[in-house]
Scaffold this motif. Sequence first.
Motif, PDB file in Angstrom:
ATOM      1  N   LEU A   7       0.848  -1.196   0.000  1.00  0.00           N
ATOM      2  CA  LEU A   7       0.000   0.000   0.000  1.00  0.00           C
ATOM      3  C   LEU A   7       0.880   1.241   0.000  1.00  0.00           C
ATOM      4  O   LEU A   7       1.697   1.429   0.905  1.00  0.00           O
ATOM      5  CB  LEU A   7      -0.904  -0.002   1.235  1.00  0.00           C
ATOM      6  CG  LEU A   7      -1.700   1.276   1.520  1.00  0.00           C
ATOM      7  CD1 LEU A   7      -2.732   1.533   0.416  1.00  0.00           C
ATOM      8  CD2 LEU A   7      -2.373   1.176   2.890  1.00  0.00           C
ATOM      9  N   ARG A   8       0.723   2.084  -1.026  1.00  0.00           N
ATOM     10  CA  ARG A   8       1.433   3.355  -0.991  1.00  0.00           C
ATOM     11  C   ARG A   8       0.613   4.354  -0.182  1.00  0.00           C
ATOM     12  O   ARG A   8      -0.620   4.319  -0.191  1.00  0.00           O
ATOM     13  CB  ARG A   8       1.649   3.901  -2.410  1.00  0.00           C
ATOM     14  CG  ARG A   8       2.549   5.154  -2.376  1.00  0.00           C
ATOM     15  CD  ARG A   8       2.745   5.786  -3.733  1.00  0.00           C
ATOM     16  NE  ARG A   8       3.417   7.072  -3.556  1.00  0.00           N
ATOM     17  CZ  ARG A   8       3.527   8.005  -4.487  1.00  0.00           C
ATOM     18  NH1 ARG A   8       3.011   7.797  -5.692  1.00  0.00           N
ATOM     19  NH2 ARG A   8       4.147   9.146  -4.233  1.00  0.00           N
ATOM     20  N   HIS A   9       1.303   5.222   0.524  1.00  0.00           N
ATOM     21  CA  HIS A   9       0.613   6.259   1.296  1.00  0.00           C
ATOM     22  C   HIS A   9      -0.206   7.165   0.372  1.00  0.00           C
ATOM     23  O   HIS A   9       0.031   7.247  -0.838  1.00  0.00           O
ATOM     24  CB  HIS A   9       1.620   7.099   2.078  1.00  0.00           C
ATOM     25  CG  HIS A   9       2.602   7.824   1.202  1.00  0.00           C
ATOM     26  ND1 HIS A   9       2.297   8.981   0.514  1.00  0.00           N
ATOM     27  CD2 HIS A   9       3.891   7.542   0.895  1.00  0.00           C
ATOM     28  CE1 HIS A   9       3.335   9.389  -0.173  1.00  0.00           C
ATOM     29  NE2 HIS A   9       4.330   8.530   0.031  1.00  0.00           N
ATOM     30  N   ALA A  36      -6.743   7.575   1.435  1.00  0.00           N
ATOM     31  CA  ALA A  36      -6.471   6.563   2.460  1.00  0.00           C
ATOM     32  C   ALA A  36      -7.768   5.923   2.948  1.00  0.00           C
ATOM     33  O   ALA A  36      -7.845   4.710   3.147  1.00  0.00           O
ATOM     34  CB  ALA A  36      -5.713   7.188   3.622  1.00  0.00           C
ATOM     35  N   THR A  53       4.504  -0.981   8.561  1.00  0.00           N
ATOM     36  CA  THR A  53       4.543   0.317   7.907  1.00  0.00           C
ATOM     37  C   THR A  53       5.897   0.989   8.024  1.00  0.00           C
ATOM     38  O   THR A  53       6.668   0.738   8.973  1.00  0.00           O
ATOM     39  CB  THR A  53       3.458   1.258   8.494  1.00  0.00           C
ATOM     40  OG1 THR A  53       3.492   2.510   7.801  1.00  0.00           O
ATOM     41  CG2 THR A  53       3.692   1.508   9.968  1.00  0.00           C
ATOM     42  N   CYS A  59       2.900   7.539   5.982  1.00  0.00           N
ATOM     43  CA  CYS A  59       2.499   6.131   5.933  1.00  0.00           C
ATOM     44  C   CYS A  59       1.696   5.747   7.175  1.00  0.00           C
ATOM     45  O   CYS A  59       0.676   5.056   7.085  1.00  0.00           O
ATOM     46  CB  CYS A  59       3.730   5.232   5.801  1.00  0.00           C
ATOM     47  SG  CYS A  59       4.463   5.238   4.148  1.00  0.00           S
ATOM     48  N   THR A  62      -1.739   7.097   6.856  1.00  0.00           N
ATOM     49  CA  THR A  62      -2.498   6.320   5.869  1.00  0.00           C
ATOM     50  C   THR A  62      -3.053   5.054   6.490  1.00  0.00           C
ATOM     51  O   THR A  62      -4.229   4.710   6.296  1.00  0.00           O
ATOM     52  CB  THR A  62      -1.607   5.978   4.654  1.00  0.00           C
ATOM     53  OG1 THR A  62      -1.225   7.191   4.000  1.00  0.00           O
ATOM     54  CG2 THR A  62      -2.342   5.084   3.668  1.00  0.00           C
ATOM     55  N   VAL A  63      -2.244   4.353   7.256  1.00  0.00           N
ATOM     56  CA  VAL A  63      -2.703   3.126   7.920  1.00  0.00           C
ATOM     57  C   VAL A  63      -3.783   3.437   8.935  1.00  0.00           C
ATOM     58  O   VAL A  63      -4.800   2.734   9.028  1.00  0.00           O
ATOM     59  CB  VAL A  63      -1.515   2.399   8.583  1.00  0.00           C
ATOM     60  CG1 VAL A  63      -2.007   1.249   9.459  1.00  0.00           C
ATOM     61  CG2 VAL A  63      -0.551   1.868   7.519  1.00  0.00           C
ATOM     62  N   VAL A 147      -0.363  -6.445   4.951  1.00  0.00           N
ATOM     63  CA  VAL A 147      -0.164  -5.153   4.305  1.00  0.00           C
ATOM     64  C   VAL A 147       1.190  -4.581   4.692  1.00  0.00           C
ATOM     65  O   VAL A 147       1.579  -4.601   5.864  1.00  0.00           O
ATOM     66  CB  VAL A 147      -1.275  -4.160   4.695  1.00  0.00           C
ATOM     67  CG1 VAL A 147      -0.954  -2.756   4.207  1.00  0.00           C
ATOM     68  CG2 VAL A 147      -2.617  -4.617   4.142  1.00  0.00           C
ATOM     69  N   CYS A 149       2.862  -0.875   4.186  1.00  0.00           N
ATOM     70  CA  CYS A 149       2.616   0.490   3.733  1.00  0.00           C
ATOM     71  C   CYS A 149       3.950   1.209   3.568  1.00  0.00           C
ATOM     72  O   CYS A 149       4.729   1.327   4.522  1.00  0.00           O
ATOM     73  CB  CYS A 149       1.734   1.243   4.728  1.00  0.00           C
ATOM     74  SG  CYS A 149       1.243   2.891   4.145  1.00  0.00           S
ATOM     75  N   SER A 150       4.198   1.684   2.346  1.00  0.00           N
ATOM     76  CA  SER A 150       5.499   2.287   2.072  1.00  0.00           C
ATOM     77  C   SER A 150       5.368   3.391   1.030  1.00  0.00           C
ATOM     78  O   SER A 150       4.319   4.028   0.914  1.00  0.00           O
ATOM     79  CB  SER A 150       6.481   1.194   1.630  1.00  0.00           C
ATOM     80  OG  SER A 150       7.807   1.667   1.604  1.00  0.00           O
ATOM     81  N   VAL A 180      -2.672  -0.170  -4.444  1.00  0.00           N
ATOM     82  CA  VAL A 180      -2.259  -1.441  -3.855  1.00  0.00           C
ATOM     83  C   VAL A 180      -1.625  -2.307  -4.943  1.00  0.00           C
ATOM     84  O   VAL A 180      -2.190  -2.473  -6.019  1.00  0.00           O
ATOM     85  CB  VAL A 180      -3.458  -2.197  -3.237  1.00  0.00           C
ATOM     86  CG1 VAL A 180      -3.030  -3.579  -2.738  1.00  0.00           C
ATOM     87  CG2 VAL A 180      -4.057  -1.383  -2.095  1.00  0.00           C
TER      88      VAL A 180
END
Length: 247
Positions: A7-9, A36, A53, A59, A62-63, A147, A149-150, A180
């Motif tokens: 998952l990108r921020h 997000a 994450t 990030c 976002t999570v 997941v 997140c990066s 994603v």
Amino acid sequence: MATVLLLRHGRTTANASGELAGRRPVELDDTGRTQAGRAGERLRVLPLAGVVTSPLIRCRTTVELALPGTTAVVDEGLTECGYGDWEGRPLKELAKEPLWPVVQAHPSAAVFPNGEAMAAMSARAVATVRRWDAAFTESHGPDALWVACSHGDVIKAIIADAMGLHLDQFQRIVADPASVSVIRYTPTRSFVVRVNDCADLTGLIPPPAKDGDRSDAVVGGGAPLDAAVGGDARSDAVVGGGAGGGV
């Protein structure tokens, strides 16, 4: 092995203004917060085994917005590339630097002044994802979904590795904000299931157990899981991943 959802921020204030954020504590803007939330609508239907994450605030936010109540593990291995003296500068200005064409065409040789080598970024990111993937497989079984997140360049480097591409090809990959991308590692090969995806994710829910080795590709051109590829094209990749399209 487990399946990782990269998952990108969401979009940040730096994405919106055309600056290279790097490792600065840049926040999501209103669009990024909306992105997000929408990513979370897609992710929350999945039986996620866990979330890891990058430590950077964009990030972690976002999570928090995508998966409220989830305790994410912070891992420095997923942090943004260290762009050194390039951080905080406008991309239009950076495009005039002698290093820019190297980043575009020969990123494996790119070392940012007072920063990190792109090859080093790729190596530590891939090692981090593979380590966590093995851990989730051991603790939750081979059908586990998790997941990570990066950041844009980090995710692109991980995808390139999974596709068996040299790092010099990674700029051909797109990872938009809040998109994603999905990879399933197996003992014999990696399957790139989705790239830059902003659509429904329910097809990732593992099917009932059945005969067959999920490390084998489906003969006839099928895929172990549904795949979708999206994104736009541009002659130069945006360092740091860029703002990309809206979600």
